[in-house]
Design an enzyme around this catalytic site. Structure first.
Site, PDB file in Angstrom:
ATOM      1  N   THR A 108       0.819  -1.216   0.000  1.00 37.32           N
ATOM      2  CA  THR A 108       0.000   0.000   0.000  1.00 37.32           C
ATOM      3  C   THR A 108       0.850   1.262   0.000  1.00 37.32           C
ATOM      4  O   THR A 108       0.347   2.355  -0.271  1.00 37.32           O
ATOM      5  CB  THR A 108      -0.908   0.037   1.241  1.00 37.32           C
ATOM      6  OG1 THR A 108      -0.083   0.148   2.414  1.00 37.32           O
ATOM      7  CG2 THR A 108      -1.749  -1.221   1.342  1.00 37.32           C
ATOM      8  N   ASP A 203      19.375   1.357   4.248  1.00 29.35           N
ATOM      9  CA  ASP A 203      20.307   0.304   3.844  1.00 29.35           C
ATOM     10  C   ASP A 203      21.720   0.832   3.671  1.00 29.35           C
ATOM     11  O   ASP A 203      22.706   0.191   4.043  1.00 29.35           O
ATOM     12  CB  ASP A 203      19.842  -0.344   2.536  1.00 29.35           C
ATOM     13  CG  ASP A 203      18.668  -1.307   2.746  1.00 29.35           C
ATOM     14  OD1 ASP A 203      18.498  -1.787   3.880  1.00 29.35           O
ATOM     15  OD2 ASP A 203      17.937  -1.564   1.774  1.00 29.35           O
TER      16      ASP A 203
END
Length: 209
Positions: A108, A203
């Site tokens: 979503t 990351d």
């Protein structure tokens, strides 16, 4: 309507150019995120109010300046926002630090809350919400809504890279929150990533990819 400040300082632009490069490793990326946050903090606190205070130098008494009014707090959006905290605290070491944990539902693209811990007196402070990336604006908008629910009324948002879509959403949902942006990029791709951007900031900060 909220004020939008896109940083034009040469040092900020230079450092953003380095973190965008795919060959920049986690160690350098992490250090530069902190340095950029520090420089942006300098710019974003330009309008803080000052008051007069009587002091004594080794030579004589004088009237000096000190920060007036509200104390400050830094609230990173976990986890990537953590990369900006040390740089902010270098400039405003007396600030308290809160944390808001949100992750993005990959289907979503909407934010899901998993953690919120704020200084007890957060409602009385000028709060800087920090996150390196403002993409769809979902996480940032949700974090600010959470702060408002807890009584915080003086909020500024700071990010290093922003997409126009995220800026538009923030202006619509939080017109009372000023935005401080390192670089305003072109658009979001179909996966909700900023283009040209720098990839996934979390990351790259923590070396998890």
């Amino acid at each position: 309507m909220s004020k939008i400040t896109v940083m034009d300082h040469p040092l900020i632009q230079h450092k953003i150019g380095i973190i965008r490069r795919k060959e920049t490793g986690s160690k350098d990326f992490r250090q530069l995120i902190g340095e950029i946050a520090m420089l942006m903090c300098y710019e974003a606190t330009r309008d803080l109010k000052l008051s007069d205070v009587e002091i004594e130098t080794p030579m004589c008494a004088m009237t000096a300046k000190e920060l007036a009014g509200k104390k400050l707090a830094v609230v990173p959006i976990l986890r990537a926002g953590l990369g900006m905290v040390d740089g902010m605290l270098t400039m405003i070491p007396a600030a308290k630090v809160g944390h808001i944990g949100l992750y993005r539902n990959e289907e979503t693209l909407e934010p899901v809350e998993y953690y919120c811990k704020l200084p007890q007196d957060c409602a009385e402070r000028e709060v800087f919400v920090v996150d390196p990336m403002l993409a769809t604006g979902g996480s940032s908008s949700a974090a600010i809504a959470m702060l408002k629910e807890k009584g915080v009324r003086h909020i500024r948002f700071m990010c290093i890279i922003a997409a126009p879509e995220g800026v538009k959403r923030m202006q619509k949902e939080h017109p009372d929150v000023d935005l401080y942006i390192g670089a305003l990029d072109d658009h979001l791709n179909e996966h909700g990533y900023i283009v040209p951007g720098l990839g996934d900031a979390g990351d790259r900060i923590f070396g998890t990819k």
